[in-house]
Design a protein around this motif. Sequence first.
Motif, PDB file in Angstrom:
ATOM      1  N   ILE A   1       0.339  28.777   7.641  1.00 46.85           N
ATOM      2  CA  ILE A   1       0.176  28.829   6.182  1.00 46.85           C
ATOM      3  C   ILE A   1       0.644  27.499   5.607  1.00 46.85           C
ATOM      4  O   ILE A   1       1.741  27.025   5.914  1.00 46.85           O
ATOM      5  CB  ILE A   1       1.002  29.978   5.583  1.00 46.85           C
ATOM      6  N   SER A   2      -0.185  26.912   4.760  1.00 50.89           N
ATOM      7  CA  SER A   2       0.224  25.653   4.127  1.00 50.89           C
ATOM      8  C   SER A   2       0.247  25.838   2.617  1.00 50.89           C
ATOM      9  O   SER A   2      -0.543  26.591   2.054  1.00 50.89           O
ATOM     10  CB  SER A   2      -0.745  24.536   4.498  1.00 50.89           C
ATOM     11  N   GLN A   3       1.162  25.168   2.000  1.00 57.29           N
ATOM     12  CA  GLN A   3       1.261  25.239   0.547  1.00 57.29           C
ATOM     13  C   GLN A   3       1.096  23.838  -0.011  1.00 57.29           C
ATOM     14  O   GLN A   3       1.585  22.869   0.542  1.00 57.29           O
ATOM     15  CB  GLN A   3       2.620  25.815   0.146  1.00 57.29           C
ATOM     16  N   ASP A   4       0.415  23.778  -1.141  1.00 53.33           N
ATOM     17  CA  ASP A   4       0.160  22.492  -1.777  1.00 53.33           C
ATOM     18  C   ASP A   4       1.181  22.315  -2.898  1.00 53.33           C
ATOM     19  O   ASP A   4       1.098  22.970  -3.927  1.00 53.33           O
ATOM     20  CB  ASP A   4      -1.262  22.460  -2.332  1.00 53.33           C
ATOM     21  N   TRP A   5       2.156  21.470  -2.666  1.00 53.02           N
ATOM     22  CA  TRP A   5       3.172  21.223  -3.677  1.00 53.02           C
ATOM     23  C   TRP A   5       2.878  19.912  -4.375  1.00 53.02           C
ATOM     24  O   TRP A   5       3.361  18.866  -3.999  1.00 53.02           O
ATOM     25  CB  TRP A   5       4.567  21.170  -3.052  1.00 53.02           C
TER      26      TRP A   5
END
Length: 143
Positions: A8-12
Amino acid sequence: MSGTGGPISQDWAPVVLRKKAPTAAARKDEKAVNAARRSGAEIETVKKSTAGTNKAASSSTSLNTRKLDEETEILTHDKVPTELKKAIIQGRNEKKLTQSQLAQLINEKPQVIQEYESGKAIPNQQIITKLERALGVKLRGKK
């Protein structure tokens, strides 16, 4: 192990907060002040009396306070008249009710009955009407 397969990747993305840009008039004033500073001219600054405080209504508050201080008449709330106190006590005793039982009958707190019988309550026509119905006694109209 089941699922979509990848981590899972999150775009911060960075969030930048900026102050509102000054208006044209404010920029013009600022330029004039800076020019005056550079030329060595004397600059007069005026501190606003309520700047940075929450005292917008302080002037009207002080006027009201002064009026109250200057008031010479002693103002009090209406209290339960002696005749009404006696009528409530007499009606309650005839029905053989305690203050708590009477309070339950009229859906009020026992403290309300106590205040009416001691004369400390501020007369409320709705409560007096409830008391009249519960006790079967006329409490008003004697004035």
